[in-house]
Design a protein around this motif. Structure first.
Motif, PDB file in Angstrom:
ATOM      1  N   PRO A  99     -15.563 -50.407  20.023  1.00 18.89           N
ATOM      2  CA  PRO A  99     -16.588 -51.451  19.209  1.00 18.89           C
ATOM      3  C   PRO A  99     -17.874 -50.911  20.282  1.00 18.89           C
ATOM      4  O   PRO A  99     -18.124 -50.755  21.625  1.00 18.89           O
ATOM      5  N   GLY A 100     -18.916 -51.270  19.562  1.00 16.76           N
ATOM      6  CA  GLY A 100     -20.785 -51.446  20.411  1.00 16.76           C
ATOM      7  C   GLY A 100     -21.288 -50.107  19.476  1.00 16.76           C
ATOM      8  O   GLY A 100     -22.448 -50.284  20.355  1.00 16.76           O
ATOM      9  N   GLN A 101     -21.197 -49.530  18.730  1.00 14.14           N
ATOM     10  CA  GLN A 101     -22.397 -48.560  18.603  1.00 14.14           C
ATOM     11  C   GLN A 101     -23.130 -48.877  17.567  1.00 14.14           C
ATOM     12  O   GLN A 101     -23.128 -50.507  16.985  1.00 14.14           O
ATOM     13  N   ASP A 102     -24.896 -48.532  18.197  1.00 16.38           N
ATOM     14  CA  ASP A 102     -25.944 -48.997  16.911  1.00 16.38           C
ATOM     15  C   ASP A 102     -25.326 -49.254  15.709  1.00 16.38           C
ATOM     16  O   ASP A 102     -25.122 -48.472  14.814  1.00 16.38           O
ATOM     17  N   ASP A 103     -26.321 -50.985  14.471  1.00 15.48           N
ATOM     18  CA  ASP A 103     -25.780 -50.371  13.284  1.00 15.48           C
ATOM     19  C   ASP A 103     -26.882 -49.371  12.474  1.00 15.48           C
ATOM     20  O   ASP A 103     -26.056 -48.656  11.889  1.00 15.48           O
ATOM     21  N   GLN A 104     -27.767 -48.696  13.216  1.00 14.90           N
ATOM     22  CA  GLN A 104     -28.335 -47.674  12.842  1.00 14.90           C
ATOM     23  C   GLN A 104     -27.456 -46.346  12.607  1.00 14.90           C
ATOM     24  O   GLN A 104     -28.160 -45.878  12.089  1.00 14.90           O
ATOM     25  N   PHE A 105     -27.087 -46.445  13.097  1.00 14.32           N
ATOM     26  CA  PHE A 105     -26.390 -45.045  13.388  1.00 14.32           C
ATOM     27  C   PHE A 105     -24.646 -45.104  13.396  1.00 14.32           C
ATOM     28  O   PHE A 105     -24.081 -44.042  12.414  1.00 14.32           O
ATOM     29  N   ASP A 132     -34.937 -41.832  13.351  1.00 14.57           N
ATOM     30  CA  ASP A 132     -34.399 -41.241  14.321  1.00 14.57           C
ATOM     31  C   ASP A 132     -34.729 -41.163  14.818  1.00 14.57           C
ATOM     32  O   ASP A 132     -34.045 -40.421  16.032  1.00 14.57           O
ATOM     33  N   SER A 133     -35.465 -40.584  14.703  1.00 16.45           N
ATOM     34  CA  SER A 133     -37.084 -40.138  16.071  1.00 16.45           C
ATOM     35  C   SER A 133     -36.355 -41.022  16.783  1.00 16.45           C
ATOM     36  O   SER A 133     -36.802 -42.166  17.395  1.00 16.45           O
ATOM     37  N   GLY A 134     -37.245 -39.805  18.321  1.00 17.76           N
ATOM     38  CA  GLY A 134     -36.967 -40.263  19.338  1.00 17.76           C
ATOM     39  C   GLY A 134     -36.487 -39.583  20.697  1.00 17.76           C
ATOM     40  O   GLY A 134     -35.744 -38.556  21.026  1.00 17.76           O
TER      41      GLY A 134
END
Length: 334
Positions: A99-105, A132-134
């Motif tokens: 668990p723990g992954q950010d929803d964006q990915f 996703d840029s950053g």
């Protein structure tokens, strides 16, 4: 006091012992080092990775020693918020229940299981988005805290749309439009020889992190009739362009437009003024005719009045004479 030869032999022996101790110490310290000295490949630094929106991208992170990371921990994070992109911990990772992954990915990031034994902790992000840029980090907490930094730029690079906007006294107006670009692009107009043309100030708007830009220029008759709108995105090292060809007839029409407009204006004025003039002339003529008719009627009436008056006076004058004549005739008869 020791003999001179004995002193020299003793010094040599002591030097030999010192060298053996130093070499042994060096070898032992190297052999018994608790953690191997790892380096990241490529060298630690900030690498820039550029990709078009919607495509897949691989973010690289490998140990140059090729030491296996199957039994290691590595964590991928994004930006200062430390969004958890991907985590691998001795076989457990986000794609098999960790668990723990950010929803964006979620559901978009994977690693390369068969490459872990070669020290490869790279990841793949599918269907990239502008968001996703950053800045990304690949971190090994249990290997001296080694961290590799990189920057991902996901760009939207639409092809510019070029059109003829208008034909004016100054020349032919051309318009170049770019919709939904990221990062912010620069637009330029060029002729076929590569010369940059003067243009109006670009109209720029931003919606949902995307840029919408319009750039207009006016071209006149030159040695070329081909013009190009160039869109450059320096952050992506990307450049694209669209070309438009202007018919020579438009330049001819531009030169003669003033004469044509003058002729058309003159015809329009004539079309309005001429009927109005004719109408006024006819109206005036009718009024004069009416006045002349009224004058004739009055004259006729005057003449008739005079004639009636004269006839009456003559009749009155003749009546006594007739009466005397009748009396004479009657006397003569008797």
């Amino acid at each position: 006091m020791a003999p001179e030869g004995l002193s020299v032999n003793l010094d040599v022996e002591l030097l030999g012992v010192s060298l053996c101790v130093w070499v042994s110490s060096f070898l032992l310290s190297d052999c018994f080092e608790k953690e191997p000295r790892f380096r990241l490949s490529p060298p630690i630094g900030s690498e820039v990775i550029r990709v078009s929106e919607g495509s897949d991208v691989i973010l690289p992170c490998s140990l140059s020693t090729k030491e296996s990371v199957v039994e290691k921990l590595f964590v991928w994070r994004k930006d200062e918020q430390k969004k958890k992109v991907f985590m691998y911990d001795i076989g457990d990772h986000y794609n098999n229940g960790l668990p723990g992954q950010d929803d964006q990915f979620r559901g978009r990031v994977s690693h390369f299981p068969d490459q872990l034994k070669f020290g490869n902790a790279s990841i793949r992000i599918i269907s990239t988005k502008i968001t996703d840029s950053g800045d990304y980090t690949c971190h090994f907490p249990r290997i001296n805290g080694l961290t590799f930094n990189m920057k991902l730029i996901v760009g939207s690079v639409p092809k510019p749309c070029v059109t003829i906007l208008d034909v004016t006294d100054s020349g032919v107006q051309l318009k170049c439009e770019v919709q939904g670009a990221f990062p912010k692009p620069e637009l330029r107009w060029k002729d076929s020889d590569g010369n940059i043309l003067d243009a109006e100030e670009a109209e720029i708007s931003e919606r949902d992190g995307r840029y919408h830009i319009t750039l207009q220029t006016t071209v006149t008759s030159t040695t070329t009739t081909s013009f190009q709108c160039v869109v450059q995105q320096k952050d992506l090292n990307h450049e694209t362009a669209s070309t438009i060809t202007v018919s020579e007839k438009l330049f001819v029409d531009t030169c003669s437009k003033v004469t044509i407009e003058g002729f058309v204006t003159g015809m329009a004025v004539t079309a309005v003024v001429l009927p109005l003039t004719v109408f006024i002339w006819m109206r005036t003529r009718c009024v004069r005719g009416t006045q002349e008719t009224d004058g004739d009627d009055e004259t006729k009436e005057t003449i008739e009045t005079i004639e009636t008056k004269e006839t009456k006076e003559t009749k009155e004058t003749n009546e006594p004479l007739n009466s005397n004549n009748n009396s004479a005739e009657l006397t003569s008869t008797l």
